[in-house]
Design an enzyme around this catalytic site. Structure first.
Site, PDB file in Angstrom:
ATOM      1  CE  LYS A  14      -1.690   2.954   2.609  1.00  0.00           C
ATOM      2  NZ  LYS A  14      -1.785   4.276   1.944  1.00  0.00           N
ATOM      3  N   GLY A  61       7.089   4.843   8.065  1.00  0.00           N
ATOM      4  CA  GLY A  61       6.227   6.005   8.227  1.00  0.00           C
ATOM      5  C   GLY A  61       6.448   6.650   9.577  1.00  0.00           C
ATOM      6  CB  SER A  62       4.385   9.000  11.457  1.00  0.00           C
ATOM      7  OG  SER A  62       3.173   8.280  11.485  1.00  0.00           O
ATOM      8  CB  THR A  63       7.172   7.567  15.862  1.00  0.00           C
ATOM      9  OG1 THR A  63       8.494   7.606  15.289  1.00  0.00           O
ATOM     10  CG2 THR A  63       7.238   6.867  17.203  1.00  0.00           C
ATOM     11  N   GLY A 118       3.337   3.780  13.521  1.00  0.00           N
ATOM     12  CA  GLY A 118       4.130   2.584  13.865  1.00  0.00           C
ATOM     13  C   GLY A 118       3.685   1.990  15.199  1.00  0.00           C
ATOM     14  CD  GLU A 163      13.738   0.765   8.414  1.00  0.00           C
ATOM     15  OE1 GLU A 163      14.289   1.757   8.916  1.00  0.00           O
ATOM     16  OE2 GLU A 163      14.332  -0.285   8.144  1.00  0.00           O
ATOM     17  CB  CYS A 195      13.116   8.842   8.104  1.00  0.00           C
ATOM     18  SG  CYS A 195      13.978   7.878   6.870  1.00  0.00           S
ATOM     19  CD  GLU A 227      10.440  12.745  11.516  1.00  0.00           C
ATOM     20  OE1 GLU A 227       9.337  12.271  11.801  1.00  0.00           O
ATOM     21  OE2 GLU A 227      11.310  12.134  10.880  1.00  0.00           O
TER      22      GLU A 227
HETATM   23  P1  NAP Z   1       2.364   8.031   8.064  1.00  0.00           P
HETATM   24  O1  NAP Z   1       1.184   8.891   8.224  1.00  0.00           O
HETATM   25  O2  NAP Z   1       2.764   7.162   9.178  1.00  0.00           O
HETATM   26  O3  NAP Z   1       2.076   7.172   6.751  1.00  0.00           O
HETATM   27  C1  NAP Z   1       2.902   6.136   6.296  1.00  0.00           C
HETATM   28  C2  NAP Z   1       2.053   5.122   5.554  1.00  0.00           C
HETATM   29  O4  NAP Z   1       1.140   4.516   6.482  1.00  0.00           O
HETATM   30  C3  NAP Z   1       1.175   5.734   4.458  1.00  0.00           C
HETATM   31  O5  NAP Z   1       1.034   4.815   3.411  1.00  0.00           O
HETATM   32  C4  NAP Z   1      -0.139   5.936   5.186  1.00  0.00           C
HETATM   33  O6  NAP Z   1      -1.232   6.039   4.334  1.00  0.00           O
HETATM   34  C5  NAP Z   1      -0.191   4.685   6.033  1.00  0.00           C
HETATM   35  N1  NAP Z   1      -1.065   4.778   7.204  1.00  0.00           N
HETATM   36  C6  NAP Z   1      -1.564   5.884   7.821  1.00  0.00           C
HETATM   37  N2  NAP Z   1      -2.320   5.538   8.868  1.00  0.00           N
HETATM   38  C7  NAP Z   1      -2.307   4.169   8.931  1.00  0.00           C
HETATM   39  C8  NAP Z   1      -2.894   3.210   9.810  1.00  0.00           C
HETATM   40  N3  NAP Z   1      -3.651   3.577  10.829  1.00  0.00           N
HETATM   41  N4  NAP Z   1      -2.646   1.899   9.591  1.00  0.00           N
HETATM   42  C9  NAP Z   1      -1.864   1.497   8.555  1.00  0.00           C
HETATM   43  N5  NAP Z   1      -1.284   2.367   7.690  1.00  0.00           N
HETATM   44  C10 NAP Z   1      -1.499   3.682   7.879  1.00  0.00           C
HETATM   45  O7  NAP Z   1       3.657   8.819   7.721  1.00  0.00           O
HETATM   46  P2  NAP Z   1       3.865   9.861   6.566  1.00  0.00           P
HETATM   47  O8  NAP Z   1       3.369  11.176   7.013  1.00  0.00           O
HETATM   48  O9  NAP Z   1       3.324   9.307   5.300  1.00  0.00           O
HETATM   49  O10 NAP Z   1       5.479   9.860   6.441  1.00  0.00           O
HETATM   50  C11 NAP Z   1       6.261  10.659   7.236  1.00  0.00           C
HETATM   51  C12 NAP Z   1       6.875   9.888   8.375  1.00  0.00           C
HETATM   52  O11 NAP Z   1       7.514   8.697   7.926  1.00  0.00           O
HETATM   53  C13 NAP Z   1       7.952  10.669   9.063  1.00  0.00           C
HETATM   54  O12 NAP Z   1       7.760  10.634  10.440  1.00  0.00           O
HETATM   55  C14 NAP Z   1       9.248   9.971   8.681  1.00  0.00           C
HETATM   56  O13 NAP Z   1      10.308  10.096   9.538  1.00  0.00           O
HETATM   57  C15 NAP Z   1       8.827   8.590   8.498  1.00  0.00           C
HETATM   58  N6  NAP Z   1       9.716   7.908   7.554  1.00  0.00           N
HETATM   59  C16 NAP Z   1      10.621   7.000   8.038  1.00  0.00           C
HETATM   60  C17 NAP Z   1      11.495   6.361   7.186  1.00  0.00           C
HETATM   61  C18 NAP Z   1      12.494   5.347   7.685  1.00  0.00           C
HETATM   62  O14 NAP Z   1      13.091   4.659   6.880  1.00  0.00           O
HETATM   63  N7  NAP Z   1      12.718   5.231   8.965  1.00  0.00           N
HETATM   64  C19 NAP Z   1      11.446   6.617   5.828  1.00  0.00           C
HETATM   65  C20 NAP Z   1      10.518   7.547   5.370  1.00  0.00           C
HETATM   66  C21 NAP Z   1       9.657   8.176   6.252  1.00  0.00           C
HETATM   67  P3  NAP Z   1      -1.652   7.494   3.762  1.00  0.00           P
HETATM   68  O15 NAP Z   1      -0.417   8.252   3.446  1.00  0.00           O
HETATM   69  O16 NAP Z   1      -2.387   7.163   2.535  1.00  0.00           O
HETATM   70  O17 NAP Z   1      -2.450   8.134   4.826  1.00  0.00           O
END
Ligand code: NAP
Ligand code: MG
Length: 479
Positions: free
Chosen positions: A183, A235-237, A240, A257, A291, A388
């Site tokens: 996804k 994605g976000s903590t 996660g 991650e 990230c 962050e």
């Molecule tokens: P996010 O809101 O956590 O979204 C990540 C993914 O999870 C998206 O596909 C999102 O879908 C999906 N998602 C959202 N809510 C969910 C739920 N309740 N259950 C399952 N999946 C769900 O994070 P983001 O705003 O897209 O990305 C930014 C964050 O990712 C930052 O905090 C960054 O540090 C972190 N990040 C970490 C790494 C690493 O390698 N450590 C790499 C890149 C980013 P939608 O987007 O369609 O809502």
């Protein structure tokens, strides 16, 4: 007249073919979503609608998981050397069509074309080549230890490096014999959809790779599906933690991650001009939507003034604007939501007492933009020093001694990456030994290699992607 509007160096949008509407990719073909729901994906630099994508619901996820279970029957009987061939073919096709992929990534997500072209795409292809190479050597990797694939794995990726995150996840999962339901993020689905077309083109057996687009609810259906044996999430903590709680007590593998707030430590004996380059790259690369961004500059007190002056001068040379302009250094913020988050945190930083420096530049009228920014006079407890921001905003803190640098660097919930700038090798080793971070760069920043594992400590997550360790994220001990 802005140079970004009329420059001849602008990459052509015309080289990509974007459908008006996309379904999901399940069982080897594009299918109409059972949900019958769609959402627009836009270009964040113009707010122009690019396409309409499916919002997968429970039934769509069910269909994809059933397909992945069927696919597993064939994939598990496919010889490892044959699995490798599919991955090699995908790697080659990605290389062949990399210009198209790069334009699509920049259009849909806002990142500068020179980054998608010279950073994301070469790495995506390398990851497929690298894991293709492992597919028939897994017995060598582990000697007498016996491992087996999980089976059907669910993969959820963010919007900052859409295709690169796909490659980090899909390549090792398929190489180790799993089948996938992926996804992508709702704001950046287009390169994953083009990747699905390549899977069709190389004749990957039906059901081995499945793609369900959608929002957080789609991701949640995937996490909670009873037949998923492993979830890999970037994605976000916050999300996660939600996933970890959702999987509690179930026999489902998990790698996370998550976020970061990395320290980029500059000692006074560093080569300062090089350090300035590394600090600029560390935070302004990909608009700071990284990230492992070096979002906290830790500079030794005796060079603070000199270093900040050099840094501000260098920041002023950054070109902000059209992501398709080959001269652009800083593109568009990925979404209105993300821009709101950045603005909120920056305003809090000012209210707390931080000094804000922003470069002088004209921003395009439409789209989402934020000027490269630098905070000084920051106290360790300000939100801009702990949370962050995930945008082009650097927060400066100072230290007197190496011990203090390490203490400040580790004073965070996160532990993903760090940078060290000094001419002394012994100081690099001393500092690196004491930093709680999964990846540490010395006199460089944001360098990646498919053979090198990436991942975090503490609230930055667990598990590793990349390298031999990245294989283990898709294997469990065999009974
Ligand atoms: P996010 O809101 O956590 O979204 C990540 C993914 O999870 C998206 O596909 C999102 O879908 C999906 N998602 C959202 N809510 C969910 C739920 N309740 N259950 C399952 N999946 C769900 O994070 P983001 O705003 O897209 O990305 C930014 C964050 O990712 C930052 O905090 C960054 O540090 C972190 N990040 C970490 C790494 C690493 O390698 N450590 C790499 C890149 C980013 P939608 O987007 O369609 O809502
Ligand atoms: Mg988009």
């Amino acid at each position: 007249m802005n140079s970004w509007q009329y420059s001849e160096s602008i990459e052509s949008e015309k080289i990509v073919n974007i459908e008006k509407k996309y379904g999901n990719f399940i069982d080897g073909k594009f299918v109409t979503p059972k949900s019958k729901q769609y959402i627009d994906t836009i270009s964040p630099s113009t707010e122009k609608i690019l396409s309409s994508i499916s919002i997968g619901n429970q039934q769509d996820v069910d269909y994809a998981v059933v397909s992945a279970k069927e696919g597993l029957k064939k994939w598990s009987k496919t010889a490892p050397s044959e699995r490798a061939k599919y991955l090699f073919k995908l790697a080659r096709l990605i290389q062949e069509r990399s210009r198209e992929f790069a334009v699509l990534e920049s259009l849909d997500g806002g990142k500068p074309i020179k980054e998608s072209r010279d950073f994301d795409l070469p790495q995506v292809a390398q990851n497929f080549f690298y894991y293709a190479g492992w597919a028939d050597k897994l017995d060598i990797a582990w000697g007498n230890e016996k491992y087996k694939p999980y089976g059907v794995v669910g993969q959820i990726i963010p919007w900052n490096f859409p295709l690169l995150m796909l490659s980090w996840k899909v390549a090792p999962a398929l190489a180790t014999g799993n089948t996938v339901v992926l996804k992508p993020a709702e704001t950046t689905p287009l390169t994953a959809l083009l990747f699905a077309e390549l899977c069709e083109e190389v004749g990957l057996p039906d059901g081995v790779f499945n793609l369900v687009t959608g929002d957080g609810s789609t991701g949640s259906h995937l996490v909670n599906h009873k037949d998923i044996k492993k979830i890999a999430f970037t994605g976000s903590t916050g999300v996660g933690k939600y996933i970890q709680k959702s999987l509690a007590g179930r026999d489902v593998g998990l790698t996370l991650e998550l976020g970061g707030k990395a320290a980029n430590i500059v000692y006074s004996d560093a080569a300062l001009d090089e350090a300035v380059e590394g600090v600029v790259n560390g935070i302004f690369f990909n608009q700071g939507h990284v990230c492992c961004a070096g979002s906290r500059l830790l500079v030794q007190e005796d060079i603070e003034e000199k270093f900040i002056k050099k840094l501000e001068k260098r920041m002023q040379t950054l070109n902000v604007g059209n992501p398709l302009d080959k001269n652009t250094d800083v593109g568009a913020i990925n979404s209105k939501d993300q821009l709101d988050k950045i603005e909120k945190l920056v305003n809090e930083g000012i209210a707390d007492g931080g000094d804000l420096y922003q470069i002088e530049c004209e921003l395009p009228k439409n789209g989402f933009w934020f000027k490269p920014s630098l905070f000084t006079s920051v106290q360790a407890n300000y939100k801009i020093a702990t949370e962050e921001i995930f945008g082009p905003v650097l927060t400066t803190l100072t230290f007197r001694t190496p011990e203090e640098a390490v203490e400040i660097a580790n004073n965070t919930e996160y532990g993903l990456s760090a940078g060290i700038w000094t001419e002394k090798g012994s100081k690099i080793l001393w500092t690196a030994d004491r930093l709680e971070a999964g990846v540490i760069w010395a006199n460089t920043f944001n360098k990646f290699d498919p053979a090198s594992p990436f991942g975090g400590y503490k609230e930055s997550g667990f598990g590793r992607e990349g390298g031999r360790h990245g294989l283990l994220s898709y294997l469990k001990v065999s009974s």
